[in-house]
Design an enzyme around this catalytic site. Structure first.
Site, PDB file in Angstrom:
ATOM      1  N   GLU A  35      19.185 -20.620 -11.200  1.00  0.00           N
ATOM      2  CA  GLU A  35      20.532 -20.073 -11.377  1.00  0.00           C
ATOM      3  C   GLU A  35      21.586 -21.022 -10.798  1.00  0.00           C
ATOM      4  O   GLU A  35      22.440 -20.644 -10.013  1.00  0.00           O
ATOM      5  CB  GLU A  35      20.636 -18.679 -10.761  1.00  0.00           C
ATOM      6  CG  GLU A  35      21.633 -17.796 -11.486  1.00  0.00           C
ATOM      7  CD  GLU A  35      21.609 -16.340 -11.076  1.00  0.00           C
ATOM      8  OE1 GLU A  35      22.452 -15.602 -11.618  1.00  0.00           O
ATOM      9  OE2 GLU A  35      20.776 -15.924 -10.238  1.00  0.00           O
ATOM     10  N   TYR A 105      13.075 -19.561 -13.888  1.00  0.00           N
ATOM     11  CA  TYR A 105      13.989 -18.446 -13.656  1.00  0.00           C
ATOM     12  C   TYR A 105      13.729 -17.429 -14.762  1.00  0.00           C
ATOM     13  O   TYR A 105      14.247 -17.540 -15.868  1.00  0.00           O
ATOM     14  CB  TYR A 105      15.434 -18.948 -13.666  1.00  0.00           C
ATOM     15  CG  TYR A 105      16.486 -17.882 -13.515  1.00  0.00           C
ATOM     16  CD1 TYR A 105      16.296 -16.781 -12.684  1.00  0.00           C
ATOM     17  CD2 TYR A 105      17.695 -17.976 -14.203  1.00  0.00           C
ATOM     18  CE1 TYR A 105      17.266 -15.806 -12.547  1.00  0.00           C
ATOM     19  CE2 TYR A 105      18.680 -17.013 -14.068  1.00  0.00           C
ATOM     20  CZ  TYR A 105      18.464 -15.932 -13.240  1.00  0.00           C
ATOM     21  OH  TYR A 105      19.426 -14.958 -13.106  1.00  0.00           O
ATOM     22  N   ASP A 144      12.388 -17.598  -9.244  1.00  0.00           N
ATOM     23  CA  ASP A 144      12.785 -16.195  -9.288  1.00  0.00           C
ATOM     24  C   ASP A 144      12.078 -15.563 -10.482  1.00  0.00           C
ATOM     25  O   ASP A 144      12.485 -15.755 -11.621  1.00  0.00           O
ATOM     26  CB  ASP A 144      14.305 -16.109  -9.434  1.00  0.00           C
ATOM     27  CG  ASP A 144      14.818 -14.686  -9.584  1.00  0.00           C
ATOM     28  OD1 ASP A 144      13.998 -13.748  -9.569  1.00  0.00           O
ATOM     29  OD2 ASP A 144      16.036 -14.519  -9.740  1.00  0.00           O
ATOM     30  N   ASN A 146      11.808 -12.360 -10.970  1.00  0.00           N
ATOM     31  CA  ASN A 146      12.515 -11.124 -11.330  1.00  0.00           C
ATOM     32  C   ASN A 146      11.607  -9.902 -11.415  1.00  0.00           C
ATOM     33  O   ASN A 146      11.779  -9.041 -12.280  1.00  0.00           O
ATOM     34  CB  ASN A 146      13.288 -11.314 -12.635  1.00  0.00           C
ATOM     35  CG  ASN A 146      14.772 -11.558 -12.383  1.00  0.00           C
ATOM     36  OD1 ASN A 146      15.390 -10.892 -11.542  1.00  0.00           O
ATOM     37  ND2 ASN A 146      15.350 -12.509 -13.095  1.00  0.00           N
ATOM     38  N   ASP A 241      22.528 -14.456  -2.804  1.00  0.00           N
ATOM     39  CA  ASP A 241      21.922 -13.131  -2.653  1.00  0.00           C
ATOM     40  C   ASP A 241      20.404 -13.238  -2.546  1.00  0.00           C
ATOM     41  O   ASP A 241      19.728 -12.258  -2.247  1.00  0.00           O
ATOM     42  CB  ASP A 241      22.332 -12.189  -3.788  1.00  0.00           C
ATOM     43  CG  ASP A 241      22.081 -12.760  -5.174  1.00  0.00           C
ATOM     44  OD1 ASP A 241      21.853 -13.990  -5.298  1.00  0.00           O
ATOM     45  OD2 ASP A 241      22.137 -11.991  -6.156  1.00  0.00           O
TER      46      ASP A 241
END
Length: 257
Positions: A35, A105, A144, A146, A241
């Site tokens: 990201e 990602y 990530d 997710n 984050d």
């Protein structure tokens, strides 16, 4: 050998929040980003001649994107999955002498789960891609992903069942990938450790109260198990984050595989 992975949720923003200080201090051999949210020429990072940089930019401005900085020049680099191109810049595959590294990602299913069918189809293609590489040499997957795999991997499991990132379908795809011959390296070392997360909502005091999810991973081919030294999550590092996750490998044992 030290590997680091971090979803920076916008690299330009992260740089303003101390990214370069962390990058220098952690002194990784390979540093992977997800990201990045930028296009070519929109940032200059001064790492001298220490690292070879590789970027996969999304076509859409300010969206997605991945990058890898490596001290060792890879034998080959692939941008995307089946082809050397994909619009959202979600993957980089670097081939090294003893392993492949996939920085990924994974697409989010979205809060309304509108993108869940695409996510599941993507997961199938991804597993097929990974298994093809694994037949050639061991694979390390970072990024990530997710998904919080098990209830121990998020603070409020019961209230989040069925929500994006904790649907039965997404968790099932993670289980299938691991069952195909891969290790969740953090759980390999710390099978029962709870309340250690890598992502927190930006809602007020959520991170302060540690109401988080562990959705950032290092996965490794099972035959790399003898080479694994440690896996950590740098929960104290701010600037996104997400926080960085780390994997340490024994290079001598790696060379003996």
């Amino acid at each position: 050998m030290k590997l680091v992975s971090w979803n920076v949720n916008g690299l330009r923003a992260a740089v303003k929040k101390g990214f370069n200080d962390y990058f220098t201090a952690i002194d990784a051999d390979i540093f992977c980003l997800q990201e990045t949210k930028l296009q070519a020429g929109q940032i200059e990072l001064d790492h001298g001649d220490t690292y070879f940089p590789y970027w996969n930019y999304a076509v859409k401005k300010g969206y997605s994107g991945t990058a890898v900085f490596t001290r060792v020049e890879p034998l080959s680099v692939r941008y995307g999955m089946e082809e050397d191109y994909e619009e959202e810049g979600r993957m980089l595959t670097l081939e090294f002498q003893h392993f492949y590294l996939i920085n990924v990602y994974t697409p989010n299913a979205r809060r309304d789960l509108l993108r869940l069918p695409y996510r599941l189809e993507w997961e199938e293609r991804f597993r097929h891609y990974v298994m093809q590489l694994d037949q050639i040499k061991p694979v390390i997957i970072c990024g990530d992903l997710n998904v919080a795999h098990q209830e121990i991997d998020l603070k409020n499991a019961r209230s989040n069942i069925g929500n994006s990132g904790f649907t039965h379908e997404e968790r099932g795809k993670m289980s299938l990938l691991l069952e195909s011959g891969f290790i969740d390296t953090f759980r390999y070392f710390y099978p029962q450790r709870s309340d250690v997360y890598s992502w927190w909502s930006y809602m007020a005091k959520v991170r302060e109260r540690n109401i988080g999810w562990r959705i950032d991973y290092f996965l490794a081919s099972k035959r790399l198990a003898p080479c694994l030294v440690d896996a950590q999550i740098d929960v104290e590092i701010m600037g996104s984050d997400h926080c960085p996750v780390l994997l340490e490998l024994d290079e001598q044992k790696l060379a003996q595989l």
